[in-house]
Design a protein around this motif. Sequence first.
Motif, PDB file in Angstrom:
ATOM      1  N   PHE A 121      58.180   1.362 -61.989  1.00 13.59           N
ATOM      2  CA  PHE A 121      58.305   1.051 -63.172  1.00 13.59           C
ATOM      3  C   PHE A 121      57.201   1.879 -64.106  1.00 13.59           C
ATOM      4  N   HIS A 122      57.752   2.355 -65.188  1.00 10.71           N
ATOM      5  CA  HIS A 122      56.915   3.273 -65.895  1.00 10.71           C
ATOM      6  C   HIS A 122      56.671   2.524 -67.245  1.00 10.71           C
ATOM      7  N   ARG A 123      55.807   3.032 -68.166  1.00  9.92           N
ATOM      8  CA  ARG A 123      55.495   2.944 -69.425  1.00  9.92           C
ATOM      9  C   ARG A 123      55.601   1.223 -69.632  1.00  9.92           C
ATOM     10  N   VAL A 124      54.780   0.697 -68.941  1.00  4.16           N
ATOM     11  CA  VAL A 124      55.068  -0.956 -69.123  1.00  4.16           C
ATOM     12  C   VAL A 124      53.898  -1.184 -70.281  1.00  4.16           C
ATOM     13  N   MET A 125      54.473  -2.253 -71.027  1.00  4.02           N
ATOM     14  CA  MET A 125      53.793  -2.380 -72.229  1.00  4.02           C
ATOM     15  C   MET A 125      53.602  -3.863 -72.317  1.00  4.02           C
ATOM     16  N   VAL A 126      52.398  -4.445 -72.334  1.00 10.10           N
ATOM     17  CA  VAL A 126      51.943  -5.977 -72.411  1.00 10.10           C
ATOM     18  C   VAL A 126      52.505  -6.444 -73.821  1.00 10.10           C
ATOM     19  N   LEU A 127      53.256  -7.450 -74.007  1.00 11.21           N
ATOM     20  CA  LEU A 127      53.505  -8.393 -75.266  1.00 11.21           C
ATOM     21  C   LEU A 127      52.345  -8.886 -75.707  1.00 11.21           C
ATOM     22  N   ALA A 128      52.172  -8.696 -77.117  1.00 13.06           N
ATOM     23  CA  ALA A 128      51.047  -9.446 -77.926  1.00 13.06           C
ATOM     24  C   ALA A 128      50.998 -10.985 -77.854  1.00 13.06           C
ATOM     25  N   VAL A 147      65.578 -11.858 -76.430  1.00 16.50           N
ATOM     26  CA  VAL A 147      65.629 -10.012 -76.524  1.00 16.50           C
ATOM     27  C   VAL A 147      65.160  -9.846 -77.912  1.00 16.50           C
ATOM     28  N   GLU A 148      65.503 -10.324 -79.189  1.00 17.24           N
ATOM     29  CA  GLU A 148      64.971 -10.410 -80.492  1.00 17.24           C
ATOM     30  C   GLU A 148      63.490 -10.339 -80.607  1.00 17.24           C
ATOM     31  N   ALA A 149      63.146 -11.471 -80.111  1.00 22.18           N
ATOM     32  CA  ALA A 149      61.520 -11.746 -80.168  1.00 22.18           C
ATOM     33  C   ALA A 149      61.006 -10.786 -79.233  1.00 22.18           C
ATOM     34  N   ILE A 150      61.497 -10.180 -78.468  1.00 25.18           N
ATOM     35  CA  ILE A 150      60.765  -9.084 -77.505  1.00 25.18           C
ATOM     36  C   ILE A 150      60.557  -7.614 -78.491  1.00 25.18           C
ATOM     37  N   GLN A 153      58.141  -7.459 -81.200  1.00 21.85           N
ATOM     38  CA  GLN A 153      56.787  -7.041 -80.567  1.00 21.85           C
ATOM     39  C   GLN A 153      56.503  -5.752 -80.442  1.00 21.85           C
ATOM     40  N   ILE A 154      57.672  -4.803 -80.360  1.00 17.43           N
ATOM     41  CA  ILE A 154      57.718  -3.406 -79.685  1.00 17.43           C
ATOM     42  C   ILE A 154      57.805  -2.533 -80.680  1.00 17.43           C
ATOM     43  N   PRO A 155      57.153  -1.761 -81.120  1.00 21.84           N
ATOM     44  CA  PRO A 155      57.090  -0.648 -82.047  1.00 21.84           C
ATOM     45  C   PRO A 155      58.114   0.318 -81.608  1.00 21.84           C
ATOM     46  N   GLN A 156      59.162   0.387 -82.190  1.00 20.64           N
ATOM     47  CA  GLN A 156      60.369   1.493 -81.800  1.00 20.64           C
ATOM     48  C   GLN A 156      59.888   2.738 -81.079  1.00 20.64           C
TER      49      GLN A 156
END
Length: 160
Positions: A121-128, A147-150, A153-156
């Motif tokens: 896994f690369h570029r793992v980002m913790v959800l706020a 998926v929409e809720a995720i 939370q993720i800046p494109q």
Amino acid sequence: MKALCLTQPWATLMAIGAKQYETRSWRTRYHGLVALCAAKNFPRACRDLIHEDPFRQVLGATGWHEPKALPRGVILAVGFLSGCDPTDQISVLRRADGSLVLSDQERAFGDYSPGRWAWLFHRVMVLARPLPVVGSLGLFDLPSHTVEAIVDQIPQTRFA
């Protein structure tokens, strides 16, 4: 979006970037974005690991000291699954500087015995805000509202 459940403490170790490889008994050909979930089930043997090094040292450094504090039944992070290789091949790979690809810590956080698979896994980002999830075995598809809720939370630009 696909999702993968990990038992604690491995889910948190992946989310905080202390673990890059998730070892499994089966191979996947899937590559792409994966939601990383903390399973609801938390067996006693896994809870006890939190009090042993290197688990204690790594988790403690990020504020996780007690098993009951680790989140369960939620999506903690998202990351890119970029490879799936036999563990016996991963175990002998060396970097250009001659160091092994698998550190002692990474080895301690997985099962690299023969016949298993290492999922990179690369570029793992913790959800706020971790999201509740009903997990499943294997890679599974998330419902569209999750998926929409995720995505909210993720800046494109983080995954461009």
